[in-house]
Write an enzyme that holds these catalytic residues in place. Structure first.
Site, PDB file in Angstrom:
ATOM      1  N   ASP A 347      47.795  39.664  38.782  1.00  0.00           N
ATOM      2  CA  ASP A 347      46.749  40.684  38.909  1.00  0.00           C
ATOM      3  C   ASP A 347      46.782  41.642  37.726  1.00  0.00           C
ATOM      4  O   ASP A 347      47.785  41.750  37.025  1.00  0.00           O
ATOM      5  CB  ASP A 347      46.952  41.479  40.200  1.00  0.00           C
ATOM      6  CG  ASP A 347      48.251  42.274  40.186  1.00  0.00           C
ATOM      7  OD1 ASP A 347      49.292  41.684  39.822  1.00  0.00           O
ATOM      8  OD2 ASP A 347      48.232  43.471  40.523  1.00  0.00           O
ATOM      9  N   GLU A 348      45.683  42.350  37.524  1.00  0.00           N
ATOM     10  CA  GLU A 348      45.579  43.448  36.574  1.00  0.00           C
ATOM     11  C   GLU A 348      46.205  43.106  35.216  1.00  0.00           C
ATOM     12  O   GLU A 348      47.048  43.847  34.695  1.00  0.00           O
ATOM     13  CB  GLU A 348      46.228  44.711  37.166  1.00  0.00           C
ATOM     14  CG  GLU A 348      45.516  45.203  38.417  1.00  0.00           C
ATOM     15  CD  GLU A 348      46.097  46.472  39.001  1.00  0.00           C
ATOM     16  OE1 GLU A 348      45.363  47.218  39.646  1.00  0.00           O
ATOM     17  OE2 GLU A 348      47.318  46.701  38.813  1.00  0.00           O
ATOM     18  N   VAL A 349      45.773  42.006  34.650  1.00  0.00           N
ATOM     19  CA  VAL A 349      46.298  41.559  33.362  1.00  0.00           C
ATOM     20  C   VAL A 349      45.384  42.062  32.250  1.00  0.00           C
ATOM     21  O   VAL A 349      44.195  41.747  32.216  1.00  0.00           O
ATOM     22  CB  VAL A 349      46.413  40.021  33.313  1.00  0.00           C
ATOM     23  CG1 VAL A 349      46.942  39.573  31.957  1.00  0.00           C
ATOM     24  CG2 VAL A 349      47.317  39.525  34.434  1.00  0.00           C
TER      25      VAL A 349
END
Length: 761
Positions: A347-349
């Site tokens: 997530d949230e890369v």
């Protein structure tokens, strides 16, 4: 004959209603699928025996019951292979096909528990535990020699197979002892999954033998901005004090941190297994890896991980070293955890470093990857294949859908604003676990609507096709700990809404909230006995910002008879030794009043800070030719606060009341006009919004609820003369949970909806 039949029918109906009413009085959460009550009760005393014919199946449950009963009556209860009277029997029943199903029958002579395995029997024991006095939860505080359980018959099984809680131990750390206490409480409410977030930018918490610097270096940090924010809050609320047990001197610096050795984690896993809780480990890759990258810089192209606009630099998926490192770490995690699942985050890369990398451009070209989303999927799929080669399954956050996935990946849905993600996942035949931000991010404000929101959450989204509904495994709540540095604050955020989630995921019934609320009240003495710092019920009937003309009297009542309100007028935090609010307080000068509710067990609730200031009456204005409703300017743009909402609106509407005439992912609204108040007096306004908003009346700020945040209700007062008063309300929605609600009360009366007829433009 016909009259006799009718009479018998009515008598049966009355009997069944009475039985049902009696059953509803039992303080059980989650409530059983089917329950009938009988007459009499079973007395547990020093002569009671536990009967288990097959200890190979139920040894764990028999010994657990033995310890439970000792805490109840202070004596050892012996385990035998046979017996008929004054016994609690645990027996095998192959007909109960569901793994967690059980039956529980209580008569004056005997308690019989039937299950097809230990998990089902253990669930029955948690039902018995809740029927025992709360005092059993406090070691050394029980003086009873006998306890009774009412006669009843229960057939029970859960609606969903995934009933979980998540805890982030990376941002702030928690001891193994606390994790064990947490697991025991999860078991009490029949949860079965514990998602443990072990790594992130702020700290690496699990020993990896092949890479010792992950914990020698990565488990420690100097104080960051989140710690500083907690320290600031700690001035008002000691729950935010940084836990001194995790502050150390290291290499001449003051650092915060900690980690679990693999031996310690084995001990925790074994404890959880004895409670039938599956621990799901999360190693978050390829983003949220700053703690690892700073210890092993070769995982990226640069020298150190840095913060981009939103997230930190991720590992480079175009370097072979990153694949080797991640697989080595996952191998040790796979060997350590017996869970069927390994959570790999994804997530949230922040992919900006990949987009600007010549190495990545070459790698993508060589592997036929058209964009950086596909590059992330390439990395994740290789980790998936590795995990699956060891007989496990991966879980990933729902961003994984953006680059493409396959049915073997279990999707954890969290982005509440991406409404179609669960449907998209199940149409691809992926299992889904529901963890949407609203209402299941328990680090979000725990307020007076939180329990209701959790209880009524949609576990199976309405747009999921009926033939795919089975792919929704259940739900869990997530507790991210950026602003949760202590066990006390963690508990304050979790309880009692965690109990509402237990009910929701076990029963799949949202139609009994009032009855559930009554059962919840009966759980508070048990929470007191367990020493849980739960959020007490709200004190209601006041505003945060108050005004008065000349003087005013302030008084509110406790929401429960066995809880008391204590207050201070000198700015100090209220304690149980502070003055008790038992009669009105006269206020005639600027005053800061702080108050809090206290349970009989000494647990303190929300700390309320109320400002009182003198004011004058705002004169009504004379405006001719007004029209019904308010003018509403719509701005189709993202804003961080309402002060940014300036310029020419994209559209303008007339609306009858405070409501969004149009919704997109992010927007701003400006309502303008007049409010026509029918009487002269003090008006309180209660403004609940997600994200931010500010209310202005008669040219002054009445409620400031500005900024990016989840649903929060703030309140303020203004003294108004009867008639038209200038009215303005600014609101922004940043994307995610949408809430916009304005209510009022007059001269301290009941909170009400504002009639459409009051608004003019």
């Amino acid at each position: 004959m016909k009259k006799l039949f009718v009479l018998l029918f009515l008598l049966c109906a009355i009997f069944l209603c009475a039985q049902n009413s009696k059953a509803q009085e039992l303080p059980l959460i989650p409530y059983p699928s089917n329950i009938q009550t009988g007459s009499g009760s079973f007395a547990i005393n020093g002569n009671t025996k536990i009967v288990v014919a097959d200890m190979s199946k139920f040894n764990n449950e028999a010994t657990y019951l033995q310890s439970l009963l000792k805490s109840a009556i202070g004596k050892d209860v012996f385990i035998a292979k046979s017996g008929t009277k004054n016994v609690i029997e645990i027996k095998y029943n192959s007909q109960l096909e569901k793994a967690e199903a059980y039956t529980l029958e209580v008569t004056p002579d005997k308690i019989t528990i039937s299950a097809s395995n230990g998990h089902g029997a253990f669930n029955a024991l948690q039902t018995i535990r809740q029927l025992l006095p709360p005092t059993i939860e406090t070691v050394g505080n029980n003086t009873l020699t006998s306890v009774s359980i009412p006669s009843l018959k229960i057939e029970d099984s859960p609606a969903f197979s995934w009933r979980g809680m998540h805890l982030d131990v990376s941002r702030h750390f928690f001891t193994l002892d606390y994790l064990k206490k947490h697991i025991d409480r999860l078991a009490l409410y029949k949860f079965n999954k514990f998602h443990l977030h072990l790594t992130d930018d702020q700290g690496w918490r699990l020993e990896i033998k092949k890479y010792p610097k992950l914990t020698n270096e990565g488990a420690w940090r100097t104080f960051n901005n989140q710690d500083s924010a907690c320290m600031k809050k700690a001035v008002e609320n000691p729950n935010f004090k940084i836990d001194p047990r995790f502050i150390h001197e290291k290499d001449g610096k003051t650092v915060y941190g900690g980690f679990y050795t693999q031996e310690e984690m084995k001990d925790l896993i074994a404890y959880a297994q004895s409670k039938h809780i599956e621990i799901i480990p999360e190693i978050d890759v390829p983003g949220h890896m700053m703690a690892a990258i700073n210890s092993y810089p070769y995982l990226i192209e640069g020298q150190k991980s840095e913060w981009g606009e939103l997230f930190s630099t991720p590992v480079c998926p175009c370097k072979e070293e990153a694949y080797t490192f991640t697989k080595d770490v996952l191998q040790e995690v796979i060997d350590l955890f017996p869970s069927k699942y390994i959570h790999i985050g994804a997530d949230e890369v922040d992919k900006k470093s990949w987009s600007n990398s010549e190495l990545c451009k070459e790698f993508m070209k060589a592997n036929g990857l058209e964009d950086v989303d596909k590059l992330q999927s390439h990395f994740v799929h290789e980790m998936q294949e590795f995990v699956e080669s060891h007989g496990k399954k991966i879980i990933a956050w729902d961003e994984i859908l953006e680059g493409g996935t396959n049915p073997n990946v279990t999707i954890m849905y969290w982005r509440g604003w991406v409404k179609d993600a669960p449907k998209k996942a199940v149409l691809g035949n992926s299992e889904v676990i529901m963890t949407p931000t609203n209402p299941l991010y328990f680090d979000y404000v725990n307020n007076n609507i939180s329990v209701n929101n959790v209880y009524h959450m949609e576990v199976i989204p309405a747009d999921v096709p009926a033939d795919k509904a089975h792919l929704i495994q259940g739900a869990q709540a997530n507790l991210w700990t950026e602003m949760i540095p202590t066990e006390q604050q963690a508990e304050f955020q979790m309880y009692p809404r965690m109990i509402a989630l237990a009910e929701r995921t076990w029963t799949n019934n949202t139609g009994r909230f009032d009855e559930f609320s009554q059962r919840l009240l009966k759980q508070y003495p048990r929470l007191d006995a367990l020493g849980i710092n739960y959020r007490l019920p709200d004190i209601e009937g006041f505003a945060q910002e108050n005004v008065f003309i000349g003087s005013t009297d302030f008084m509110v009542n406790s929401p429960l008879p066995d809880m008391t309100i204590h207050y201070t007028l000198d700015g100090d935090i209220p304690t149980v030794d502070s003055p008790k609010l038992s009669q009105p307080i006269s206020i005639s000068q600027p005053t800061l009043l702080k108050m809090a509710l206290f349970s009989s067990g000494g647990v303190r609730g929300e700390i309320y800070s109320l400002n009182f200031r003198p004011t004058t009456l705002s004169k009504a204005v004379i405006v001719e030719n007004t029209n019904a409703g308010l003018r509403c300017d719509f701005f189709n743009k993202f804003y961080k606060n309402t002060k940014e909402i300036v310029g020419t609106p994209d559209e303008t509407f007339v609306v009858p009341n405070i409501q969004a005439p149009k919704e997109t992912n992010s927007f701003g609204l400006k309502f303008n006009g007049y409010i026509n108040v029918p009487e002269t007096g003090i008006y309180s306004f209660f403004f609940n919004c997600d994200d931010g908003g500010v209310l202005y009346i008669a040219g002054e700020t009445v409620v400031d609820n500005d900024g990016q945040h989840s649903a929060i209700m703030k309140s303020g007062q203004v003294a108004l003369e009867k008639g038209l008063q200038p009215f303005q309300l600014d609101f922004l929605e940043g994307g995610g949970g949408y809430t916009l609600k304005l209510q009022y009360s007059f001269n301290g009366g009941a909170v009400q909806e504002i009639p459409d007829s009051w608004f003019k433009h």
